[in-house]
Design an enzyme around this catalytic site. Structure first.
Site, PDB file in Angstrom:
ATOM      1  N   GLN A   1      -6.744  -3.881  13.814  1.00 56.43           N
ATOM      2  CA  GLN A   1      -6.845  -5.152  14.558  1.00 56.43           C
ATOM      3  C   GLN A   1      -6.107  -6.318  13.909  1.00 56.43           C
ATOM      4  O   GLN A   1      -6.214  -7.432  14.370  1.00 56.43           O
ATOM      5  CB  GLN A   1      -8.309  -5.605  14.744  1.00 56.43           C
ATOM      6  N   THR A   2      -5.420  -6.115  12.781  1.00 56.17           N
ATOM      7  CA  THR A   2      -4.763  -7.253  12.118  1.00 56.17           C
ATOM      8  C   THR A   2      -3.313  -6.902  11.790  1.00 56.17           C
ATOM      9  O   THR A   2      -3.025  -5.771  11.407  1.00 56.17           O
ATOM     10  CB  THR A   2      -5.524  -7.631  10.825  1.00 56.17           C
TER      11      THR A   2
ATOM     12  N   CYS B   1      17.722   3.593  18.533  1.00 52.38           N
ATOM     13  CA  CYS B   1      16.582   4.455  18.157  1.00 52.38           C
ATOM     14  C   CYS B   1      17.073   5.789  17.580  1.00 52.38           C
ATOM     15  O   CYS B   1      17.879   6.487  18.203  1.00 52.38           O
ATOM     16  CB  CYS B   1      15.712   4.700  19.381  1.00 52.38           C
TER      17      CYS B   1
ATOM     18  N   TRP C   1       0.823  -1.223   0.000  1.00 50.38           N
ATOM     19  CA  TRP C   1       0.000   0.000   0.000  1.00 50.38           C
ATOM     20  C   TRP C   1       0.851   1.265   0.000  1.00 50.38           C
ATOM     21  O   TRP C   1       0.344   2.347  -0.257  1.00 50.38           O
ATOM     22  CB  TRP C   1      -0.979   0.002   1.176  1.00 50.38           C
ATOM     23  N   ARG C   2       2.157   1.134   0.273  1.00 51.27           N
ATOM     24  CA  ARG C   2       3.010   2.322   0.235  1.00 51.27           C
ATOM     25  C   ARG C   2       3.362   2.726  -1.189  1.00 51.27           C
ATOM     26  O   ARG C   2       3.978   3.752  -1.411  1.00 51.27           O
ATOM     27  CB  ARG C   2       4.297   2.077   1.039  1.00 51.27           C
TER      28      ARG C   2
ATOM     29  N   TYR D   1     -13.345  -9.572  12.659  1.00 51.51           N
ATOM     30  CA  TYR D   1     -13.995  -8.252  12.802  1.00 51.51           C
ATOM     31  C   TYR D   1     -14.694  -7.865  11.489  1.00 51.51           C
ATOM     32  O   TYR D   1     -14.301  -6.928  10.801  1.00 51.51           O
ATOM     33  CB  TYR D   1     -12.980  -7.177  13.223  1.00 51.51           C
TER      34      TYR D   1
ATOM     35  N   GLU E   1      -6.170   0.455   5.201  1.00 48.78           N
ATOM     36  CA  GLU E   1      -6.440   0.980   6.546  1.00 48.78           C
ATOM     37  C   GLU E   1      -7.507   0.153   7.264  1.00 48.78           C
ATOM     38  O   GLU E   1      -7.381  -0.129   8.446  1.00 48.78           O
ATOM     39  CB  GLU E   1      -6.862   2.457   6.482  1.00 48.78           C
TER      40      GLU E   1
ATOM     41  N   CYS F   1      13.904  11.648  23.466  1.00 53.20           N
ATOM     42  CA  CYS F   1      12.926  10.845  24.205  1.00 53.20           C
ATOM     43  C   CYS F   1      12.977  11.136  25.705  1.00 53.20           C
ATOM     44  O   CYS F   1      14.030  11.078  26.326  1.00 53.20           O
ATOM     45  CB  CYS F   1      13.196   9.364  23.941  1.00 53.20           C
TER      46      CYS F   1
HETATM   47  S1  SF4 Z   1      11.401   4.540  24.197  1.00 51.81           S
HETATM   48 FE1  SF4 Z   1      12.227   6.404  23.272  1.00 51.81          FE
HETATM   49  S2  SF4 Z   1      14.363   5.906  22.855  1.00 51.81           S
HETATM   50 FE2  SF4 Z   1      13.334   3.981  23.238  1.00 51.81          FE
HETATM   51  S3  SF4 Z   1      12.761   3.256  21.222  1.00 51.81           S
HETATM   52 FE3  SF4 Z   1      11.016   4.399  22.011  1.00 51.81          FE
HETATM   53  S4  SF4 Z   1      11.263   6.481  21.268  1.00 51.81           S
HETATM   54 FE4  SF4 Z   1      13.216   5.440  21.005  1.00 51.81          FE
END
Ligand code: SF4
Length: 347
Positions: free
Chosen positions: A59-60, A218, A41-42, A99, A54, A224
């Site tokens: 749910q899947t 990440c 779908w992208r 569903y 969508e 974060c």
């Molecule tokens: S908790 Fe924060 S640092 Fe850890 S993967 Fe998720 S967004 Fe990234």
């Protein structure tokens, strides 16, 4: 405090365009371009294809949806074809995804697009929201992925990421928690290239910030705020799992099976005939379990002795035709096992 985090915080206090909100988006997008999965779908900006994906993805899991999505577009390539299809055919194509109200709503939306919008999917959010089964998330998803409108989306993956990035402590399944999520998502959304930004947030939740987050790799780690990702997102206590047994009958006559059209959970689909209670002094021929919302249901199937008095919603189906009628997965599995056991006994 980390200068970038401070600037990021300031952005969300003032909701002004701040270079570090832009840095967050840049880091996210750069990671996304290198790591995104190639999902069918992208490749499309067709509102019909996006709507189908969508609805299926609610749910899947992605891995299950891919085959259904490709087959569905082959069978019902556009709104016109889907609107002209019978409910029976649509439920049959959806069979196994569960569903089933999603399939009925998809067909109802196709009919509304043909009848009220001349076959063209509307572009404005207000008209999209009026279509059957389309809530805030789905409307915004189509607006962003098909029309590249600058609107936020919040689904399970994005909710997890945003809860952790902003250390949100209000349960996300309360109205206050939901509104907070939509508000931070709206503040983060860029004016341009919104589809990619929303896809990237979703992908981060699917591939990095999952149930077990991979914080060390990440791309937005420096922004974060949470120190306890495993406890987020917070949710209300779930209702206790309830156990329930449902009794059904199995009747086989001259290579035909008696089925009943469901009016409740699987409305429109064919199931083994319901019995009020377990027949006295009979052991079930088949017993299996399946989950349904907060229930764990035991499906108990007995030899159906009173099949001669069938009700108006019951019908005898030739065994060879069973594959072409919509039957919910727990009942199809039971039926397959019962038919295989009968064949083994007779051979
Ligand atoms: S908790 Fe924060 S640092 Fe850890 S993967 Fe998720 S967004 Fe990234």
């Amino acid at each position: 405090m980390d200068v970038r985090r401070w600037a990021f915080d300031v952005f969300f206090i003032n909701a002004n365009l701040d270079p570090d909100a832009a840095s967050f988006r840049r880091a996210l997008l750069s990671w996304y371009r290198k790591n995104r999965r190639d999902l069918p779908w992208r490749h499309s900006a067709d509102p019909y294809a996006i709507l189908v994906s969508e609805f299926m993805l609610q749910q899947t899991q992605v891995a299950t949806v891919i085959a259904y999505y490709n087959e569905w577009l082959h069978r019902f390539p556009d709104f016109a074809t889907l609107a002209a299809a019978s409910e029976n055919d649509v439920l049959h194509a959806w069979q196994g995804l569960g569903y089933y109200s999603r399939a009925r709503n998809l067909r109802a939306t196709a009919i509304a697009v043909m009848e009220k919008h001349g076959g063209t999917f509307p572009r404005d959010l207000e008209s999209i929201r009026k279509l059957p089964g389309i809530g805030r998330y789905t409307a915004n998803a189509i607006a962003t992925f098909a029309f590249n409108q600058s609107v936020p989306i919040v689904e399970a993956n994005i909710a997890r990421v945003l809860s952790r990035v902003f250390d949100l402590q209000t349960p996300i399944d309360t109205s206050a928690g939901r509104e907070r999520l939509w508000s931070v998502a709206a503040q983060l959304v860029p004016r341009r290239n919104t589809g990619q930004h929303n896809s990237a947030l979703m992908e981060l939740g699917a591939l990095v910030c999952g149930v077990r987050p991979k914080c060390l790799s990440c791309p937005v780690r420096r922004f974060c705020r949470t120190t306890e990702p495993m406890v987020l997102p917070r949710k209300k206590a779930r209702p206790a799992l309830q156990l329930r047994t449902e009794h059904h009958g199995f009747a086989l006559r001259r290579h035909r099976v008696l089925l009943e059209q469901s009016q409740r959970r699987w409305r429109g689909m064919w199931i083994l005939p319901r019995l009020e209670s377990a027949p006295p002094a009979l052991q079930p021929l088949h017993r299996s379990e399946f989950p349904f919302t907060h229930h764990r249901i035991t499906l108990a199937v007995y030899a159906h002795k009173s099949a001669a008095q069938r009700t108006p919603r019951q019908n005898w189906f030739p065994i060879r035709e069973l594959c072409s009628i919509p039957i919910p997965s727990p009942h199809r599995r039971a039926l397959n096992r019962l038919l295989a056991a009968t064949e083994q006994r007779l051979s």
